[in-house]
Design a protein around this motif. Structure first.
Motif, PDB file in Angstrom:
ATOM      1  N   UNK A 157      -8.661 -16.494  28.707  1.00  0.00           N
ATOM      2  CA  UNK A 157      -7.449 -17.224  29.119  1.00  0.00           C
ATOM      3  C   UNK A 157      -7.003 -18.158  27.993  1.00  0.00           C
ATOM      4  N   UNK A 158      -7.954 -18.924  27.472  1.00  0.00           N
ATOM      5  CA  UNK A 158      -7.626 -19.866  26.391  1.00  0.00           C
ATOM      6  C   UNK A 158      -7.136 -19.096  25.168  1.00  0.00           C
ATOM      7  N   UNK A 159      -7.829 -18.011  24.813  1.00  0.00           N
ATOM      8  CA  UNK A 159      -7.439 -17.219  23.638  1.00  0.00           C
ATOM      9  C   UNK A 159      -6.023 -16.679  23.777  1.00  0.00           C
ATOM     10  N   UNK A 160      -5.680 -16.220  24.978  1.00  0.00           N
ATOM     11  CA  UNK A 160      -4.338 -15.686  25.220  1.00  0.00           C
ATOM     12  C   UNK A 160      -3.269 -16.760  25.000  1.00  0.00           C
ATOM     13  N   UNK A 161      -3.506 -17.956  25.551  1.00  0.00           N
ATOM     14  CA  UNK A 161      -2.525 -19.041  25.388  1.00  0.00           C
ATOM     15  C   UNK A 161      -2.398 -19.439  23.912  1.00  0.00           C
ATOM     16  N   UNK A 162      -3.512 -19.503  23.214  1.00  0.00           N
ATOM     17  CA  UNK A 162      -3.479 -19.891  21.796  1.00  0.00           C
ATOM     18  C   UNK A 162      -2.728 -18.846  20.968  1.00  0.00           C
ATOM     19  N   UNK A 163      -2.929 -17.580  21.317  1.00  0.00           N
ATOM     20  CA  UNK A 163      -2.253 -16.493  20.606  1.00  0.00           C
ATOM     21  C   UNK A 163      -0.734 -16.595  20.790  1.00  0.00           C
ATOM     22  N   UNK A 164      -0.304 -16.871  22.027  1.00  0.00           N
ATOM     23  CA  UNK A 164       1.130 -16.987  22.311  1.00  0.00           C
ATOM     24  C   UNK A 164       1.740 -18.151  21.532  1.00  0.00           C
ATOM     25  N   UNK A 165       1.048 -19.287  21.508  1.00  0.00           N
ATOM     26  CA  UNK A 165       1.588 -20.458  20.812  1.00  0.00           C
ATOM     27  C   UNK A 165       1.567 -20.269  19.298  1.00  0.00           C
ATOM     28  N   UNK A 166       0.581 -19.523  18.799  1.00  0.00           N
ATOM     29  CA  UNK A 166       0.540 -19.215  17.362  1.00  0.00           C
ATOM     30  C   UNK A 166       1.717 -18.311  16.989  1.00  0.00           C
ATOM     31  N   UNK A 167       1.976 -17.304  17.832  1.00  0.00           N
ATOM     32  CA  UNK A 167       3.095 -16.380  17.581  1.00  0.00           C
ATOM     33  C   UNK A 167       4.434 -17.113  17.586  1.00  0.00           C
ATOM     34  N   UNK A 178       5.836 -23.294  25.261  1.00  0.00           N
ATOM     35  CA  UNK A 178       5.138 -24.546  25.626  1.00  0.00           C
ATOM     36  C   UNK A 178       5.466 -25.015  27.051  1.00  0.00           C
ATOM     37  N   UNK A 179       6.354 -24.311  27.739  1.00  0.00           N
ATOM     38  CA  UNK A 179       6.742 -24.721  29.090  1.00  0.00           C
ATOM     39  C   UNK A 179       5.724 -24.234  30.110  1.00  0.00           C
ATOM     40  N   UNK A 180       4.492 -24.609  29.919  1.00  0.00           N
ATOM     41  CA  UNK A 180       3.389 -24.177  30.782  1.00  0.00           C
ATOM     42  C   UNK A 180       2.338 -25.291  30.765  1.00  0.00           C
ATOM     43  N   UNK A 181       1.886 -25.727  31.943  1.00  0.00           N
ATOM     44  CA  UNK A 181       0.982 -26.882  31.955  1.00  0.00           C
ATOM     45  C   UNK A 181      -0.312 -26.679  31.169  1.00  0.00           C
ATOM     46  N   UNK A 182      -0.903 -25.481  31.245  1.00  0.00           N
ATOM     47  CA  UNK A 182      -2.147 -25.250  30.501  1.00  0.00           C
ATOM     48  C   UNK A 182      -1.892 -25.305  28.990  1.00  0.00           C
ATOM     49  N   UNK A 183      -0.785 -24.735  28.543  1.00  0.00           N
ATOM     50  CA  UNK A 183      -0.479 -24.766  27.105  1.00  0.00           C
ATOM     51  C   UNK A 183      -0.215 -26.188  26.621  1.00  0.00           C
ATOM     52  N   UNK A 184       0.448 -26.993  27.457  1.00  0.00           N
ATOM     53  CA  UNK A 184       0.672 -28.393  27.071  1.00  0.00           C
ATOM     54  C   UNK A 184      -0.659 -29.131  26.958  1.00  0.00           C
ATOM     55  N   UNK A 233      -9.317 -27.663  16.563  1.00  0.00           N
ATOM     56  CA  UNK A 233     -10.318 -27.332  17.586  1.00  0.00           C
ATOM     57  C   UNK A 233     -10.522 -25.825  17.603  1.00  0.00           C
ATOM     58  N   UNK A 234     -11.700 -25.402  18.057  1.00  0.00           N
ATOM     59  CA  UNK A 234     -11.914 -23.969  18.214  1.00  0.00           C
ATOM     60  C   UNK A 234     -11.985 -23.618  19.702  1.00  0.00           C
ATOM     61  N   UNK A 235     -11.894 -22.335  20.002  1.00  0.00           N
ATOM     62  CA  UNK A 235     -11.730 -21.879  21.382  1.00  0.00           C
ATOM     63  C   UNK A 235     -12.825 -22.429  22.296  1.00  0.00           C
ATOM     64  N   UNK A 236     -14.072 -22.448  21.791  1.00  0.00           N
ATOM     65  CA  UNK A 236     -15.191 -22.928  22.594  1.00  0.00           C
ATOM     66  C   UNK A 236     -15.000 -24.367  23.068  1.00  0.00           C
ATOM     67  N   UNK A 237     -14.521 -25.240  22.150  1.00  0.00           N
ATOM     68  CA  UNK A 237     -14.247 -26.649  22.512  1.00  0.00           C
ATOM     69  C   UNK A 237     -13.259 -26.722  23.668  1.00  0.00           C
ATOM     70  N   UNK A 238     -12.188 -25.944  23.524  1.00  0.00           N
ATOM     71  CA  UNK A 238     -11.072 -26.028  24.473  1.00  0.00           C
ATOM     72  C   UNK A 238     -11.450 -25.449  25.831  1.00  0.00           C
ATOM     73  N   UNK A 239     -12.205 -24.357  25.804  1.00  0.00           N
ATOM     74  CA  UNK A 239     -12.684 -23.705  27.028  1.00  0.00           C
ATOM     75  C   UNK A 239     -13.490 -24.696  27.858  1.00  0.00           C
ATOM     76  N   UNK A 240     -14.383 -25.399  27.161  1.00  0.00           N
ATOM     77  CA  UNK A 240     -15.266 -26.360  27.831  1.00  0.00           C
ATOM     78  C   UNK A 240     -14.472 -27.537  28.412  1.00  0.00           C
ATOM     79  N   UNK A 241     -13.512 -28.047  27.623  1.00  0.00           N
ATOM     80  CA  UNK A 241     -12.764 -29.229  28.054  1.00  0.00           C
ATOM     81  C   UNK A 241     -11.898 -28.970  29.286  1.00  0.00           C
ATOM     82  N   UNK A 242     -11.321 -27.774  29.351  1.00  0.00           N
ATOM     83  CA  UNK A 242     -10.401 -27.500  30.460  1.00  0.00           C
ATOM     84  C   UNK A 242     -11.038 -26.690  31.591  1.00  0.00           C
ATOM     85  N   UNK A 243     -12.284 -26.261  31.395  1.00  0.00           N
ATOM     86  CA  UNK A 243     -12.951 -25.483  32.436  1.00  0.00           C
ATOM     87  C   UNK A 243     -12.284 -24.135  32.669  1.00  0.00           C
ATOM     88  N   UNK A 244     -11.784 -23.534  31.590  1.00  0.00           N
ATOM     89  CA  UNK A 244     -11.110 -22.233  31.698  1.00  0.00           C
ATOM     90  C   UNK A 244     -11.968 -21.159  31.058  1.00  0.00           C
TER      91      UNK A 244
END
Lengths: 98, 98
Positions: free
Chosen positions: B51-61, B16-22, B36-47
Motif C-alpha cells: 500500500x505504501x509503495x503504491x502511494x509513493x510510486x504515484x506521488x513520484x510519478x 496529493x488529494x488523499x489522506x494517506x498520501x498527505x 525516509x524509506x518504505x519500512x519507516x513509513x509502513x511502521x509509522x502509519x500501520x499500513x
C-alpha cells in the motif's frame, strides 16, 4: 499529521483537483473585481449552466469560493481564507533534525 | 488557463488529494534529513508495505517525490520543484482590472 486533519485537507484538495474547476477558479480570480456570475463563466468555458453551477457549489462547500446574491444574480469570488488554508497545507513543516 | 495546463495541474493535485498520501508526504518532509524509506513509513502509519509503495510510486510519478536507491534501500524525499509547482498554481493571478 492526524488522520482527521489529513481527511479534511484531502477533501479540500479533491474539490480543486479537476481541470474544469481549476479553469473556473482562475477565471473568477482574474475577473474584474475578482467576481463572476454563472452566466459569465458558462459563456467563457462553453459549458452548460447546470455543469458550472454544480462545480461552483462543490467549491463553495469546500470553502474555496464565497457567493453573494445581488438582485437576481449570484456572484462568486475566491475565498482568500480557503485558498490560504490550501497553500498552508503544502508548506514544508519543520524538520525534526537537520 | 488553457485546458491542457489545467489537466496537468489537476493530475498533480489528485496525486496529493488523499489522506494517506498527505500523511506520507508530511512524514517524509519532517523526517531527519527529509528522507525516509518504505519500512519507516509502513511502521509509522500501520499500513501494509505494498500500500505504501503504491502511494509513493504515484506521488513520484506526479513529480512530488524524488527516490534514490542506496544499497538495498530506496529513500524518498520531497521534490522541492514539484511542491513549488503546486503552490505556484494556487497563487492568485493578476486581475484584469481592480
Amino acid at each position: 499529521m492526524e488522520r482527521a486533519r489529513a481527511e479534511r485537507i484531502a477533501g479540500v484538495l479533491k474539490a480543486i483537483a479537476d481541470p474544469t474547476r481549476l479553469q473556473l477558479l482562475h477565471l473568477i480570480q482574474s475577473a474584474p473585481d475578482g467576481e463572476a456570475c454563472v452566466g459569465d463563466l458558462t459563456e467563457r468555458l462553453g459549458l452548460r449552466q447546470p455543469t458550472v453551477s454544480h462545480h461552483l457549489k462543490t467549491m463553495t462547500a469546500a470553502g474555496l469560493l464565497a457567493r453573494e446574491r445581488r438582485g437576481t444574480w449570484v456572484w462568486y469570488s475566491v475565498d482568500p481564507d480557503g485558498m490560504e488554508a490550501v497553500r498552508e497545507i503544502l508548506r514544508a513543516p519543520a524538520r525534526t533534525a537537520s
